[in-house]
Design a protein around this motif. Sequence first.
Motif, mmCIF file in Angstrom:
data_model
loop_
_atom_site.group_PDB
_atom_site.id
_atom_site.type_symbol
_atom_site.label_atom_id
_atom_site.label_comp_id
_atom_site.label_asym_id
_atom_site.label_seq_id
_atom_site.Cartn_x
_atom_site.Cartn_y
_atom_site.Cartn_z
ATOM 1 N N ALA A 280 26.268 3.729 2.562
ATOM 2 C CA ALA A 280 24.908 3.281 2.282
ATOM 3 C C ALA A 280 24.469 2.288 3.349
ATOM 4 C CB ALA A 280 24.825 2.628 0.906
ATOM 5 N N THR A 281 23.195 2.297 3.646
ATOM 6 C CA THR A 281 22.626 1.330 4.558
ATOM 7 C C THR A 281 21.223 0.995 4.099
ATOM 8 O OG1 THR A 281 22.216 0.801 6.883
ATOM 9 C CG2 THR A 281 21.668 3.022 6.171
ATOM 10 N N LEU A 282 20.621 0.048 4.780
ATOM 11 C CA LEU A 282 19.317 -0.461 4.380
ATOM 12 C C LEU A 282 18.289 -0.082 5.437
ATOM 13 C CD1 LEU A 282 18.568 -2.316 1.917
ATOM 14 C CD2 LEU A 282 18.477 -4.192 3.557
ATOM 15 N N GLU A 283 17.093 0.219 4.994
ATOM 16 C CA GLU A 283 15.980 0.458 5.897
ATOM 17 C C GLU A 283 14.779 -0.359 5.434
ATOM 18 O OE1 GLU A 283 16.857 5.035 7.422
ATOM 19 O OE2 GLU A 283 15.050 4.583 6.246
ATOM 20 N N VAL A 284 14.102 -0.983 6.382
ATOM 21 C CA VAL A 284 12.871 -1.732 6.092
ATOM 22 C C VAL A 284 11.714 -1.003 6.763
ATOM 23 C CG1 VAL A 284 11.664 -3.917 6.355
ATOM 24 C CG2 VAL A 284 14.127 -3.912 5.917
ATOM 25 N N ARG A 285 10.733 -0.601 5.962
ATOM 26 C CA ARG A 285 9.544 0.083 6.481
ATOM 27 C C ARG A 285 8.297 -0.569 5.880
ATOM 28 N NH1 ARG A 285 10.765 6.543 5.693
ATOM 29 N NH2 ARG A 285 13.053 6.478 5.795
ATOM 30 N N LEU A 286 7.158 -0.210 6.448
ATOM 31 C CA LEU A 286 5.892 -0.693 5.910
ATOM 32 C C LEU A 286 5.292 0.334 4.967
ATOM 33 C CD1 LEU A 286 4.174 -2.354 9.015
ATOM 34 C CD2 LEU A 286 5.210 -3.493 7.041
ATOM 35 N N VAL A 287 4.642 -0.158 3.916
ATOM 36 C CA VAL A 287 3.972 0.722 2.953
ATOM 37 C C VAL A 287 2.580 1.064 3.487
ATOM 38 C CG1 VAL A 287 3.097 0.902 0.594
ATOM 39 C CG2 VAL A 287 5.270 -0.266 1.051
ATOM 40 N N ASP A 288 2.210 2.347 3.376
ATOM 41 C CA ASP A 288 0.878 2.800 3.787
ATOM 42 C C ASP A 288 -0.044 2.737 2.572
ATOM 43 O OD1 ASP A 288 -1.339 3.937 4.855
ATOM 44 O OD2 ASP A 288 -0.400 5.805 5.501
ATOM 45 N N ASP A 289 -0.785 1.635 2.429
ATOM 46 C CA ASP A 289 -1.701 1.472 1.308
ATOM 47 C C ASP A 289 -3.101 2.011 1.613
ATOM 48 O OD1 ASP A 289 0.058 0.262 -0.500
ATOM 49 O OD2 ASP A 289 -0.164 -1.682 0.502
ATOM 50 N N GLU A 290 -3.319 2.450 2.849
ATOM 51 C CA GLU A 290 -4.658 2.893 3.237
ATOM 52 C C GLU A 290 -4.881 4.381 2.998
ATOM 53 O OE1 GLU A 290 -5.034 1.766 7.279
ATOM 54 O OE2 GLU A 290 -4.932 -0.404 6.880
ATOM 55 N N SER A 291 -3.810 5.178 3.012
ATOM 56 C CA SER A 291 -3.959 6.625 2.856
ATOM 57 C C SER A 291 -4.156 6.997 1.395
ATOM 58 C CB SER A 291 -2.741 7.350 3.426
ATOM 59 O OG SER A 291 -2.577 7.048 4.798
ATOM 60 N N ASP A 292 -4.584 8.245 1.176
ATOM 61 C CA ASP A 292 -4.878 8.747 -0.170
ATOM 62 C C ASP A 292 -3.572 9.148 -0.853
ATOM 63 O OD1 ASP A 292 -5.898 9.774 -2.459
ATOM 64 O OD2 ASP A 292 -6.991 11.434 -1.533
ATOM 65 N N ILE A 293 -3.191 8.406 -1.884
ATOM 66 C CA ILE A 293 -1.945 8.690 -2.588
ATOM 67 C C ILE A 293 -2.043 9.972 -3.388
ATOM 68 C CG2 ILE A 293 -2.564 7.327 -4.619
ATOM 69 C CD1 ILE A 293 0.948 7.558 -3.068
ATOM 70 N N ASP A 294 -3.254 10.283 -3.883
ATOM 71 C CA ASP A 294 -3.429 11.510 -4.659
ATOM 72 C C ASP A 294 -3.194 12.744 -3.804
ATOM 73 O OD1 ASP A 294 -4.034 10.080 -6.954
ATOM 74 O OD2 ASP A 294 -6.163 9.953 -6.450
ATOM 75 N N ALA A 295 -3.659 12.702 -2.553
ATOM 76 C CA ALA A 295 -3.421 13.832 -1.650
ATOM 77 C C ALA A 295 -1.934 14.004 -1.381
ATOM 78 C CB ALA A 295 -4.180 13.611 -0.351
ATOM 79 N N ALA A 296 -1.240 12.895 -1.245
ATOM 80 C CA ALA A 296 0.201 12.961 -1.019
ATOM 81 C C ALA A 296 0.915 13.563 -2.219
ATOM 82 C CB ALA A 296 0.744 11.572 -0.718
ATOM 83 N N LEU A 297 0.437 13.235 -3.428
ATOM 84 C CA LEU A 297 1.049 13.810 -4.638
ATOM 85 C C LEU A 297 0.823 15.312 -4.711
ATOM 86 C CD1 LEU A 297 0.144 11.039 -7.254
ATOM 87 C CD2 LEU A 297 2.411 11.569 -6.349
ATOM 88 N N ARG A 298 -0.267 15.795 -4.079
ATOM 89 C CA ARG A 298 -0.537 17.243 -4.059
ATOM 90 C C ARG A 298 0.191 17.933 -2.920
ATOM 91 N NH1 ARG A 298 -5.855 15.255 -4.987
ATOM 92 N NH2 ARG A 298 -6.356 15.641 -2.783
#
Length: 635
Positions: A280-298
């Motif tokens: 196991a290892t750790l990764e730090v990334r940034l969250v994309d709060d600007e994109s459409d989450i509903d489109a991603a769910l589709r």
Amino acid sequence: MNRYPLWKNLIIVISLFFGLLYTLPNFFGESPAIQISPLRVATATVNPELIKKVEDSLRKANIPTNGTIVEGSSIKVRFAETDTQIKAKDLLQAELGNDYIVALNLIPNSPDWLSSVGALPMYLGLDLRGGVHFMLQVDMVGALTKALDRYSADIRSSLREQKVSFSGIERERGQLTIKFRDEPARAKGETELKRIYPDLELRTTNMDRNFLLIATIKPDAHARMQTAALQQNITTLRNRVNELGVAEPIIQQAGMDRVIVQLPGVQDTAKAKDILGRTATLEVRLVDDESDIDAALRGQAPLGTELFTERGGSPLLVKKQVLLTGDRITDAQPGFDSDNQPAVHVNLDSNGARIFKDLTRNNVGKRMAILLVEKNLSEIITAPVIREEIGGGRVQISGRMSTIEARDVALLLRAGALAAPMEIIEERTVGPSLGAENIARGFNSNLFGFLAVAIFIMIYYRAFGVISVIALGANLLLLIALLSILQATLTLPGMAAIALTVGMAIDANVLINERIRDELRSGATPHMAISAGYERAFGTILDSNITTLIAGLALFSFGSGPIKGFAVVLCLGIMTSIFSAVLVSRSLVNFLYGNQRKLENISIGTVWKSAVKTKRSGKNVKTKNSELTNPIKDN
């Protein structure tokens, strides 16, 4: 003269009592069992509901069991035979799904009252217990590649921080090529990199109007890197093997780039491979709060992002760019946050601290996702909002985790991912039936050797021979008890060392008995002969055993695997043989003869005397001892 004080007799009796107590567990054997443990504590736990589910599933399938044991974070179900064990394993794996590890194992049959006082059977090696053996080879080229990738990212950050202009960094054929637009920039960059990275060897060259700086890892640094990569892989493997509950696994280095892994008692090769592959290892990334989450769910996630499910069930879009990895972690410890909730406190190295400081400074107000990556599966542990710049290289990870999970995550992060790729180049499985056959053969060889020695000694030395045999039995009793107390691993070479110990221990009694005979030949009384025999033989016994002990310590220090196992048993056998041959046998002799003030005869076999001529009135006189003498004839 031939009596021990009470305290010395008590020491001998107490030693033999505890020797018997800690030897007993080895006679109860082992039972085939199924071990059930959660793959991840966050998604599965060991609780009464799980135990009930396991027992109900086995009951419905008419699979008899010999009891269920809960040990730590795992459940062990004991069975009477191997066929039932395998059938139960297949059933429980289908019932419990992928959230649990269902592995075949062997557990001791020792009574609870013995276990409660810490009396446990000694560990048996792969050749006696059965199990799996792997030889893994470390890809050192892969380790070099990963190191160069880290240097590439560090150099890029360092040059930017020092405001040195450069046009790019490329990795090829084990080196880094740093491109500059002019000579002054290259000279400044070379000066800074030599100061920051002493393990890099730098040289300059020009090509196609580019001013190049070639960076390679110095040979001594490369050797250290290979050693560190191998040791980190061994640490990672050892931590992951703990999940199998293997008693005394053997994980050791073999050569410059190979690791041997032996898992005694593990019969499930596929599951062992799965565990060895888990890191196991750790990764730090940034969250994309600007994109459409509903489109991603589709199924229409924006380019450069990935869709994850945060703990608690809410979906989250995360950018693919990894800003910081677990390679920068120097330590990870479980603890609690300011709200007294379980957390993991992570320390970063200097470069990791700098990267994290820049990351938090440049992204205040944004969300940062911390992902745990295990077996190529990523899980968001927490996604906090960055409130302020965080420096110092200390990071706290918290969010919907239990204290057990915080401990496990800290362990995984400390072990980290494999420092270099590994592949299994050799695989062997030793079945429990073959192990049982090896045990039977080893036991029979020791038994027949003991009986042959005992019969000869009792015939040759009579009562003192019987005492020697009792002392020899006490020696074996104490040796097995010590191996059990130390939880040492017994292998076939170890059983050979036990057989050798039998011969060495009886040799000490032979020295004592012959010394007593010498005293009787010299005309000493039986009491004086016994006392002088033990005292004068002790020096010889001590000298001979010390020289053998030195050889045993050398084998232990420089040997590995079976040789080291042989040396452990040999060294312990030397210490127990001195105790039994001198103290135990002497206490028995004292008990048998010590209370007889006028002792005229002792049963120590035939005491042969050389012919001695004594002139008395012109006649030859025959000398006699308390038993048999060598008849003296006239010349």
